[in-house]
Design an enzyme around this catalytic site. Sequence first.
Site, PDB file in Angstrom:
ATOM      1  N   SER A 140       0.861  -1.179   0.000  1.00 52.05           N
ATOM      2  CA  SER A 140       0.000   0.000   0.000  1.00 52.05           C
ATOM      3  C   SER A 140       0.893   1.223   0.000  1.00 52.05           C
ATOM      4  CB  SER A 140      -0.867  -0.001   1.265  1.00 52.05           C
ATOM      5  OG  SER A 140      -1.499   1.241   1.474  1.00 52.05           O
ATOM      6  N   TYR A 153      -1.871  -0.194  11.026  1.00 45.99           N
ATOM      7  CA  TYR A 153      -2.091  -0.576   9.626  1.00 45.99           C
ATOM      8  C   TYR A 153      -0.835  -0.250   8.810  1.00 45.99           C
ATOM      9  CZ  TYR A 153      -3.674  -0.666   4.823  1.00 45.99           C
ATOM     10  OH  TYR A 153      -3.770  -0.933   3.472  1.00 45.99           O
TER      11      TYR A 153
END
Length: 252
Positions: A140, A153
């Site tokens: 990501s 995260y």
Amino acid sequence: MSKIVFITGATAGFGKADAIKFAQNGWNCIISGRRKERLDSLAKELEEKYKVEVLPLEIDVQSRTDVFDKIGAIPEKWQNIDVLINNAGLALGTENFEDADLDNWDTMIDTNVKGLLYVSKAIIPFFIAHKKGHIINMTSTAAKDVYPGGNIYCATKHAVDAITKAQRIELLKYGIKVTAIAPGAADTEFSQVRFKGDTSKADKVYTGYEPLHAEDIADTIFYCANLPKHVCINDLVITCTAQANAFFFDKK
């Protein structure tokens, strides 16, 4: 037998788009996820529409036992896997560190990091035995930057980035390709999951610009998986035009 792709988290978002893209192009698919009804429905759709073979595997990647038992029991004809797409992952919550929910932390670490490790470890012996293979790990833009409310995260995606680099080095001697794909903002179920079904919050994430779509990432993954044997894309960051990185957006 046609080429085989193994996709985790195949019941929605990037994973489902990947399955459709590869099936459209004649690849047989092993699709895994926790939602059996969605898996069976997708398997039927791919088989009927694209005339490929599909093996649905109901697997919880957070469970080491489940991963190794289910993958270890794959029929021999399905063990000749060409590409593994480690797609299963999620974000939960946007609280700052001091307010964060520990259960959310555990779920993200168990899914995004340990799940990827378990599946990779279970599949790699097939790659080694068949002297071929390509691992594609979904990271990501959160693997490149840390943003407020992203704490764990972001940490999990940074970990996947490091794991990908380690795999690339340590599996080099087997001729196994390893690629990290790092998408930016994409309109999938990601924000719905992050905000635990709060549609009003999830929709605001993508207001004022056109985000990426799951199909955009699937197209890129398919490209990476079909390069010549001597070519490997190691790390690829993809954002929509309106996004510069994890922080900067041009919202109208």
